[in-house]
Structure formats: structure tokens, C-alpha cells
Design an enzyme around this catalytic site. Sequence first.
Site, PDB file in Angstrom:
ATOM      1  N   GLU A  22      45.532 -35.179 -12.138  1.00 29.36           N
ATOM      2  CA  GLU A  22      46.337 -35.972 -11.221  1.00 29.36           C
ATOM      3  C   GLU A  22      46.586 -37.364 -11.808  1.00 29.36           C
ATOM      4  OE1 GLU A  22      44.971 -36.023  -7.184  1.00 29.36           O
ATOM      5  OE2 GLU A  22      46.230 -37.737  -6.657  1.00 29.36           O
ATOM      6  N   ASP A  70      51.137 -37.932  -8.127  1.00 25.78           N
ATOM      7  CA  ASP A  70      50.972 -38.545  -6.803  1.00 25.78           C
ATOM      8  C   ASP A  70      51.937 -39.724  -6.718  1.00 25.78           C
ATOM      9  OD1 ASP A  70      49.980 -40.377  -4.728  1.00 25.78           O
ATOM     10  OD2 ASP A  70      48.243 -39.050  -4.613  1.00 25.78           O
ATOM     11  N   HIS A  98      41.822 -29.279  -4.093  1.00 19.49           N
ATOM     12  CA  HIS A  98      41.558 -30.619  -4.615  1.00 19.49           C
ATOM     13  C   HIS A  98      40.091 -30.738  -4.985  1.00 19.49           C
ATOM     14  CE1 HIS A  98      41.520 -34.873  -5.313  1.00 19.49           C
ATOM     15  NE2 HIS A  98      42.805 -34.987  -5.018  1.00 19.49           N
ATOM     16  N   HIS A 143      47.267 -44.837   0.522  1.00 18.95           N
ATOM     17  CA  HIS A 143      48.388 -44.025   0.995  1.00 18.95           C
ATOM     18  C   HIS A 143      48.895 -44.526   2.339  1.00 18.95           C
ATOM     19  CE1 HIS A 143      46.575 -40.394  -1.388  1.00 18.95           C
ATOM     20  NE2 HIS A 143      46.651 -41.484  -2.102  1.00 18.95           N
ATOM     21  N   HIS A 161      50.227 -43.087  -6.314  1.00 21.38           N
ATOM     22  CA  HIS A 161      49.487 -43.514  -7.510  1.00 21.38           C
ATOM     23  C   HIS A 161      50.424 -43.994  -8.615  1.00 21.38           C
ATOM     24  CE1 HIS A 161      45.905 -40.671  -6.300  1.00 21.38           C
ATOM     25  NE2 HIS A 161      46.209 -41.550  -5.370  1.00 21.38           N
ATOM     26  N   ASP A 216      44.948 -47.686  -4.817  1.00 21.61           N
ATOM     27  CA  ASP A 216      45.175 -46.368  -4.233  1.00 21.61           C
ATOM     28  C   ASP A 216      45.078 -46.453  -2.707  1.00 21.61           C
ATOM     29  OD1 ASP A 216      44.995 -43.723  -3.399  1.00 21.61           O
ATOM     30  OD2 ASP A 216      43.519 -43.137  -4.905  1.00 21.61           O
ATOM     31  N   HIS A 218      51.807 -34.944  -4.982  1.00 17.91           N
ATOM     32  CA  HIS A 218      51.175 -35.479  -3.779  1.00 17.91           C
ATOM     33  C   HIS A 218      52.168 -36.491  -3.221  1.00 17.91           C
ATOM     34  CE1 HIS A 218      46.714 -34.565  -4.946  1.00 17.91           C
ATOM     35  NE2 HIS A 218      47.318 -33.531  -4.367  1.00 17.91           N
ATOM     36  N   GLU A 234      49.311 -36.243   1.679  1.00 22.01           N
ATOM     37  CA  GLU A 234      47.915 -36.711   1.835  1.00 22.01           C
ATOM     38  C   GLU A 234      47.949 -38.053   2.549  1.00 22.01           C
ATOM     39  OE1 GLU A 234      46.927 -37.080  -2.305  1.00 22.01           O
ATOM     40  OE2 GLU A 234      45.584 -35.372  -2.205  1.00 22.01           O
ATOM     41  N   ARG A 288      32.706 -35.404  -1.238  1.00 18.42           N
ATOM     42  CA  ARG A 288      31.796 -36.518  -1.487  1.00 18.42           C
ATOM     43  C   ARG A 288      30.343 -36.080  -1.642  1.00 18.42           C
ATOM     44  NH1 ARG A 288      35.872 -38.626   1.719  1.00 18.42           N
ATOM     45  NH2 ARG A 288      36.897 -40.405   0.753  1.00 18.42           N
ATOM     46  N   TYR A 321      35.896 -35.996  -5.441  1.00 16.08           N
ATOM     47  CA  TYR A 321      36.150 -37.371  -5.874  1.00 16.08           C
ATOM     48  C   TYR A 321      35.048 -37.867  -6.810  1.00 16.08           C
ATOM     49  CZ  TYR A 321      39.250 -37.318  -1.783  1.00 16.08           C
ATOM     50  OH  TYR A 321      40.223 -37.001  -0.859  1.00 16.08           O
ATOM     51  N   HIS A 358      40.952 -35.731 -10.195  1.00 15.88           N
ATOM     52  CA  HIS A 358      41.187 -37.096 -10.662  1.00 15.88           C
ATOM     53  C   HIS A 358      40.540 -37.279 -12.023  1.00 15.88           C
ATOM     54  CE1 HIS A 358      41.523 -38.662  -6.229  1.00 15.88           C
ATOM     55  NE2 HIS A 358      42.416 -37.735  -6.519  1.00 15.88           N
TER      56      HIS A 358
HETATM   57 ZN   LIG Z   1      45.324 -41.487  -3.647  1.00 23.57          ZN
HETATM   58 ZN   LIG Z   2      43.854 -36.707  -5.474  1.00 24.66          ZN
END
Ligand SMILES: [Zn+2]
Ligand SMILES: [Zn+2]
Length: 285
Positions: free
Chosen positions: A142, A175, A66, A227, A178, A225, A212, A257, A36, A69, A106
Site C-alpha cells: 500500500e 490509497d 488488510h 482519512h 496517503h 495519515d 483505498h 476506509e 493491533r 498495522y 503497509h
Molecule cells: Zn490511512
Molecule cells: Zn491500509
Amino acid sequence: MLIGAHVSTAGGASKAVARAEEIGAECMQVFASSPRAWKVPPLADAEAEKFRSEAERAGMGPTVVHGKYLCAIGSPDPELVEKSIDALTAELRIAGQLGALGVIFHPASHRGQGFDAALPQFADGMKRILDAVPGDTLLMLETSAGSGDHIGSKFSELGRIIKAVGSPRVAVCLDTQHVWAGGYNIADPAGLSATIKEFDSEIGLELLRAVHANDSMRDLGSAVDRHDNIGDGLIGTAGFKNILSNTAFANVPFYLEVPGTEKSGPDKPNVDALKHIRSKVGVPA
Ligand SMILES: [Zn+2]
Ligand SMILES: [Zn+2]
């Protein structure tokens, strides 16, 4: 089929290996830097070497990195695109130092300009990242849940990006949460075979290099999204049995994740739950 998880690199990349071992992971995913914040501090060669020897000692791999974001190379904002390309380039370099399979990122939002308008710049951005970091480390798209203007909730979009880039170093991470949120019913046998068929025709099954593994707090087709822990969500244990028993995933590493039972991220109960399903369906470890 290997079962691993995302683990923290707090205290240095090499520290991640013991954390992965502690929860029973067979392979791991890490961040190359804070997901981030824009900064990507370079990784010292000594720390990278320590990571590689630790991973080898533990028999852990393949590792994936990864990406941030924040990155959005399909955005109409040129400054954001440049920052994203710079960050992903630095992360791809670190992935190479770690001996990782690749960087998973992403596709993010096209911010209203539309997929067709974003496609040429997106492909150009990926080419620039790959050209800047020679080697064989992959740049992995992804699948996305598809909220807002997010790119990649349809396999056809990922397929078009991959064709436009035209590099053997591009692959895909699927994923489970996703794609479920994107409307692919992978929990159901007929839905999963249709999903795999579409993936193969739009992308090519050989480009599926990572999964994922996440259960879902939200409905099929919700585009959200969120999880959930394995077996606690709407994909459920039966859904994961269905997924793990499909031969399309037989040689693909799975990375958890999930929120974790203590909400501190992927943990042993979740790794064990997925391993239990793997042994139940009779897939070789
Ligand atoms: Zn996610
Ligand atoms: Zn991801």
C-alpha cells in the site's frame, strides 16, 4: 469500476458479507485477525466455505484482506521482522481460504536505517511470505503517507521493492489519502496525470489492483495519515470526480476506509457519495 468498503468480521468472516450488502458495497475489505494484536487464529475451513458461498450469493467481490498495522518487515529489529513475516504469512493463507484477491499491507517504517539498507531484507521477507503460501493470492503493497521513516510514500520505493522481489504475485493498492499526503496532487487534472505517469514508469500501471478511496483531513504533502468522508475533506467531490474519470482506475476496485458519518466506519452515505460521482462521470459500474 466497483465500489466497496472495509467491513467488520465480528462474529465470523461470513458475517461480513451481509454488512457489506447493507451499506451497498459491491466489494469488500476485511481483516484476517485483529490489526493491533500479533495473534492470527487459523480460519476454519467451514467458515471460509461459508464466506465464499455468501460472497457468491451476494455477487460481492473481489475481496481483499488488510494486513496488521503492526507489521514492519523493513525494521532493523530482527524479532519484529520475524513476527511480521509470520503474521503476514498467516494472513496470506487466510486470504487464499477466503478466495480473496490478496493481502494489502503497509510497508511501514525502516526505523531510521534508511530505505536502501532496508530494501534487501524487505524483498527477502516478501519472498519468504509468498514461498510459504503457494497459489495465486497477491501480496499488495500500500502507498504510504510518508510520515517519519515510512517506506512507500514515493512510487520509486515501491517500484524498487517490486523489482527486487521479482514475483508476479506482487501488486499495489493506491490509497488516495496517503498519496495526497505524500504530495501527489490527485485532485487536480494535471497533478493526477503526472501521478499516473509516475506510477506507470516507476511501478507499472498493470500492478495497480486496488484503491483505498478516502478523502483527506490534512493538506497535500502533509505526510499525515488522516482519512475523511468522501466530499468532506481536502480532495473533495471535485477531486474524486477527477480521480474516477481517469481511465487508469476504470477496472480497479475501490474500497472505502472513511470514518463514516456516525464515526463507525464506512457507511451507506459514503458508498452512495462515491457511486453518485461514478454515475456523474459516466464510468460503467
Ligand atoms: Zn490511512
Ligand atoms: Zn491500509
